[in-house]
Design an enzyme around this catalytic site. Structure first.
Site, PDB file in Angstrom:
ATOM      1  N   ARG A 249       0.871  -1.181   0.000  1.00  0.00           N
ATOM      2  CA  ARG A 249       0.000   0.000   0.000  1.00  0.00           C
ATOM      3  C   ARG A 249       0.907   1.229   0.000  1.00  0.00           C
ATOM      4  NH1 ARG A 249       2.421   2.071   3.753  1.00  0.00           N
ATOM      5  NH2 ARG A 249       0.842   3.682   3.767  1.00  0.00           N
ATOM      6  N   GLY A 250       0.266   2.411  -0.119  1.00  0.00           N
ATOM      7  CA  GLY A 250       1.053   3.632  -0.279  1.00  0.00           C
ATOM      8  C   GLY A 250       1.185   3.905  -1.772  1.00  0.00           C
ATOM      9  N   ALA A 251       0.906   5.152  -2.169  1.00  0.00           N
ATOM     10  CA  ALA A 251       0.746   5.450  -3.593  1.00  0.00           C
ATOM     11  C   ALA A 251       1.945   5.034  -4.464  1.00  0.00           C
ATOM     12  CB  ALA A 251       0.424   6.932  -3.763  1.00  0.00           C
TER      13      ALA A 251
ATOM     14  N   ARG B  69      -7.164  -0.714  -6.893  1.00  0.00           N
ATOM     15  CA  ARG B  69      -7.458   0.334  -5.887  1.00  0.00           C
ATOM     16  C   ARG B  69      -7.637   1.655  -6.619  1.00  0.00           C
ATOM     17  NH1 ARG B  69      -4.258   1.201  -0.403  1.00  0.00           N
ATOM     18  NH2 ARG B  69      -6.171   2.179   0.334  1.00  0.00           N
TER      19      ARG B  69
ATOM     20  N   GLN C 250      -1.846   2.480   9.993  1.00  0.00           N
ATOM     21  CA  GLN C 250      -0.565   2.591   9.284  1.00  0.00           C
ATOM     22  C   GLN C 250       0.470   3.367  10.097  1.00  0.00           C
ATOM     23  OE1 GLN C 250      -3.564   3.144   7.912  1.00  0.00           O
ATOM     24  NE2 GLN C 250      -3.616   2.656   5.737  1.00  0.00           N
TER      25      GLN C 250
ATOM     26  N   ASP D 232      -1.897  10.753  -2.030  1.00  0.00           N
ATOM     27  CA  ASP D 232      -2.250   9.768  -3.052  1.00  0.00           C
ATOM     28  C   ASP D 232      -2.568  10.417  -4.385  1.00  0.00           C
ATOM     29  OD1 ASP D 232      -2.821   8.335  -0.426  1.00  0.00           O
ATOM     30  OD2 ASP D 232      -2.833   6.759  -1.953  1.00  0.00           O
TER      31      ASP D 232
ATOM     32  N   ASN E 181      -5.333  12.570   0.773  1.00  0.00           N
ATOM     33  CA  ASN E 181      -4.455  11.696   1.559  1.00  0.00           C
ATOM     34  C   ASN E 181      -5.330  10.937   2.562  1.00  0.00           C
ATOM     35  OD1 ASN E 181      -1.791  10.684   2.145  1.00  0.00           O
ATOM     36  ND2 ASN E 181      -1.850  11.837   4.063  1.00  0.00           N
ATOM     37  N   LYS E 182      -4.681  10.087   3.322  1.00  0.00           N
ATOM     38  CA  LYS E 182      -5.362   9.209   4.283  1.00  0.00           C
ATOM     39  C   LYS E 182      -6.368   9.979   5.139  1.00  0.00           C
ATOM     40  CE  LYS E 182      -5.041   5.721   4.546  1.00  0.00           C
ATOM     41  NZ  LYS E 182      -6.069   4.878   3.857  1.00  0.00           N
TER      42      LYS E 182
HETATM   43  O1  MRU Z   1      -4.457   3.243   2.307  1.00  0.00           O
HETATM   44  P1  MRU Z   1      -2.995   3.457   2.155  1.00  0.00           P
HETATM   45  O2  MRU Z   1      -2.199   2.911   3.287  1.00  0.00           O
HETATM   46  O3  MRU Z   1      -2.488   3.002   0.812  1.00  0.00           O
HETATM   47  O4  MRU Z   1      -2.829   5.023   2.193  1.00  0.00           O
HETATM   48  C1  MRU Z   1      -1.552   5.581   2.062  1.00  0.00           C
HETATM   49  C2  MRU Z   1      -1.517   7.046   2.242  1.00  0.00           C
HETATM   50  O5  MRU Z   1      -2.516   7.700   2.458  1.00  0.00           O
HETATM   51  C3  MRU Z   1      -0.169   7.694   2.082  1.00  0.00           C
HETATM   52  O6  MRU Z   1      -0.075   8.841   2.875  1.00  0.00           O
HETATM   53  C4  MRU Z   1       0.018   8.089   0.602  1.00  0.00           C
HETATM   54  O7  MRU Z   1      -0.177   6.989  -0.236  1.00  0.00           O
HETATM   55  C5  MRU Z   1       1.361   8.629   0.357  1.00  0.00           C
HETATM   56  S1  MRU Z   1       2.595   7.391   0.442  1.00  0.00           S
HETATM   57  C6  MRU Z   1       4.089   8.037   0.013  1.00  0.00           C
END
Ligand code: MRU
Length: 353
Positions: free
Chosen positions: A48-50, A91, A198, A239, A249-250
């Site tokens: 996970r994470g963009a 996703r 996370q 993201d 973002n999250k």
């Molecule tokens: O749901 P996730 O864990 O994929 O969400 C991740 C985030 O919101 C991060 O802050 C974002 O992807 C940036 S990662 C460099």
């Protein structure tokens, strides 16, 4: 520093990804050899994470081509196209996913003359390049971001924008790592980041691994620490950023940005150019992923909410550009004035010319 955590690694024939659902209790590297397998890993948040999602998807395409390379041409083309679709549907939020798939697809289109085996090899080289470039980008972003942090600063972050969210070094955590590498003493506050934790599981783990001082707080505590003068800056990842500078973002990031504004604390967003989506005019156009109610009911097998309760679980929110002190990119810093006056598009066209 920065490459202690291996998020994705090539084992010679498969992509192995650290299973982020199990961290920090267990370190496991399941291996994947097809587009469908990688798509499932993205969907279920093994990865996970963009930026990490983008890199994984690139390997998904390369593995699919490798798997199909001895098939008749019509089967190869049809199944590989399906692989792209399966990966694209894994996703919806991280634009890096679509960025990486477009890059792989363009490469395919430009190399139709190659044999299937040669094409599969070329796609694999491209996936390796995307991984290497991601680490490079994070280091460049880290250097720009570190210049914004002063020695001794106490910085808050939300979710995990670390090595685990990328191919290495991280975006927001990359800024902290680069600042520490340059000799600054930085201490980190990590929001636990309900519901998937996370911050508690991943950000806290990364920082502990590297002995960067880190304090874990629950998501409802950041206002307390800001109002008591214990937080000097906020740095988060993203993201997707729309053309007007609105930041997805999250979930909970917006709340942190509002609090930072209230307390006059700079709110920085570490954002590789691959995360900027100029096709969307503003944050309202960014699709928000709604995830399973189970994540809010409890965690893993432990459910504490009553059966029958209505639950909502939007996994991301939008922070308007006006609350963003600056975007930190690998090509430089875009300040608030530039963002709110619509200057992001101009910045990108100059930097990518
Ligand atoms: O749901 P996730 O864990 O994929 O969400 C991740 C985030 O919101 C991060 O802050 C974002 O992807 C940036 S990662 C460099």
């Amino acid at each position: 520093m920065g490459n202690h955590v291996e998020t994705l690694r090539w084992n010679g024939s498969q992509i192995e990804m650290i299973d982020q659902r199990l961290l920090p209790q267990q370190i496991a590297y399941p291996a994947y050899d097809s587009a469908a397998g990688v798509a499932e890993a993205i969907r279920t948040m093994v990865v996970r994470g963009a930026p990490a999602i983008g890199v994984a998807a690139a390997y998904g395409v390369a593995l699919e081509a490798e798997r199909l390379k001895t098939e008749p041409a019509d089967v190869f083309i049809k199944t590989l196209e399906e692989g792209f679709k399966i990966l694209a549907a894994s996703r919806p939020m991280a634009v890096n996913l679509f960025w990486a798939l477009n890059r792989m697809h363009t490469l395919w289109e430009n190399n139709r003359h190659l044999s299937q085996a040669a094409l599969a090899d070329r796609l694999l080289q491209e996936a390796h390049a995307i991984l290497d470039e991601d680490i490079q980008t994070n280091r460049q972003m880290g250097a720009y971001g570190a210049s914004l942090l002063e020695d001794g600063m106490r910085v808050l972050t939300h979710c995990n924008a670390g090595a685990l969210a990328t191919a290495g070094h991280g975006t927001a955590l990359g800024v902290f790592r680069s600042a520490v590498e340059s000799g600054k003493k930085i201490s980190v506050f990590a929001d636990e980041t309900r519901p998937f934790l996370q911050g508690a599981r991943l950000t806290a783990w990364e920082m502990v691994q590297e002995k960067i001082p880190v304090t874990l707080i629950t998501d409802n505590m950041s206002g307390y620490f800001m109002s008591h003068g214990e937080i000097d800056a906020v740095v988060v990842g993203t993201d997707r950023v729309a053309a007007n500078g609105d930041v997805a973002n999250k979930i909970g990031t917006y709340m942190v940005a509002v609090l930072a504004k209230r307390h006059n604390i700079p709110f920085y967003v570490a954002c590789p150019l691959s995360t900027i989506d100029l096709s969307l005019p503003d944050g309202n156009a960014i699709p928000i992923e709604e995830r399973s109610a189970d994540e809010v009911k409890g965690y893993r097998d432990c459910h504490w909410a009553p059966e029958g309760v209505a639950i909502r679980n939007p996994a991301f929110d939008i922070t308007p550009a006006e609350l963003v002190t600056a975007l930190i990119t690998e090509k430089g810093i875009v300040d608030n004035k530039t963002l709110v006056s619509g200057g992001l598009v101009d910045f990108i066209s100059k930097k990518t010319a």
